[in-house]
Scaffold this active site. Sequence first.
Site, PDB file in Angstrom:
ATOM      1  N   THR A 158      92.933 -16.197  18.682  1.00 39.74           N
ATOM      2  CA  THR A 158      92.494 -17.576  18.494  1.00 39.74           C
ATOM      3  C   THR A 158      92.835 -17.991  17.068  1.00 39.74           C
ATOM      4  OG1 THR A 158      90.722 -17.379  20.083  1.00 39.74           O
ATOM      5  CG2 THR A 158      90.379 -18.986  18.324  1.00 39.74           C
ATOM      6  N   GLY A 188      85.513 -20.026  27.080  1.00 39.93           N
ATOM      7  CA  GLY A 188      84.819 -19.228  26.064  1.00 39.93           C
ATOM      8  C   GLY A 188      84.076 -20.088  25.064  1.00 39.93           C
ATOM      9  N   GLY A 210      86.901 -13.997  18.873  1.00 45.36           N
ATOM     10  CA  GLY A 210      86.381 -12.769  19.456  1.00 45.36           C
ATOM     11  C   GLY A 210      86.048 -12.991  20.920  1.00 45.36           C
TER      12      GLY A 210
END
Length: 289
Positions: A158, A188, A210
């Site tokens: 990301t 997410g 993460g």
Amino acid sequence: MGKQPAIALHGGAGDLARYTGTGRVPEAETLMGDLVDRMHVRLIAGDSALDVAIAAVEVMEDCGLFHAGRGSSPTTNGRVEMDASIMHGRDRRAGALAVAHTLKNPIRVAAHIMGSSVVMLAGEEADALAQDAGCEVIGPDYFLPCDDVGAWLPSSGTVGAVVLDSHGDIVAATSTGGTLRKRAGRIGDTPVIGSGTYADNAVGAVSCTGVGEYFLRTSAASRIISRMQYLNEEPLAASMTILSEIEALGGFGGMIVLDRHGRVAMPYNTTGMYRASIDADGNRIVGSI
Ligand code: ASP
């Protein structure tokens, strides 16, 4: 007198140790070092945190080195699904999108949504805003999945930026292709304001990377900001506490954090996180592992 600007960037936390010797790690570090320098020059020249955050994320979306934008890899249904969000700390306006397929620069469309009356859009409705947002539309051939050199941990890459400009404005921006080989339709933390992204001029800004499920379950970004605001903690102490919570739940990742004084922290609990920063005192850090 204006504030001394500060900026931090990330290109994702993950098992970067697996890439030692592939050339990708130095390539990514060089890109991030150059990028943070160029963006810092713009901030010194008076550019806004908003423009700089968007520009920095767009470069990382376009480069194909990270799991965002061009580097996004397909989900279980074979299609790329991208998420992004941006928040402006002056008035906490925010824009986010999820499950976008055809946007060259999801962050640009998130910024466009920020200027509208809604905060989050998903799927075709987000894709449909490309033209209004001045974002190029791309097809499936555009993507260069970045998991071509071996097994990644199911999360890394990301991209994000947190920026304090010389006018005192603070912006956070995050963009992702999601966790690698994610389930189709899965969303997410990245597009969720308060989990993956948060900014408040009175306190600071956070962009996370993460395994998003853990950042969602801990409301990671906004709770780091709350610790800084109500407990008067510095960015490192506040983010380490939330990262420890994430780790205790079995999650991993990292975050970039800055406060209104331009202090920066970039903790992670993986083997690495692509990162670069220049704080308000001019301290420059570029690193990965
Ligand atoms: N946080 C992102 C997500 O869960 C993935 C990442 O940061 O690598 O979608």
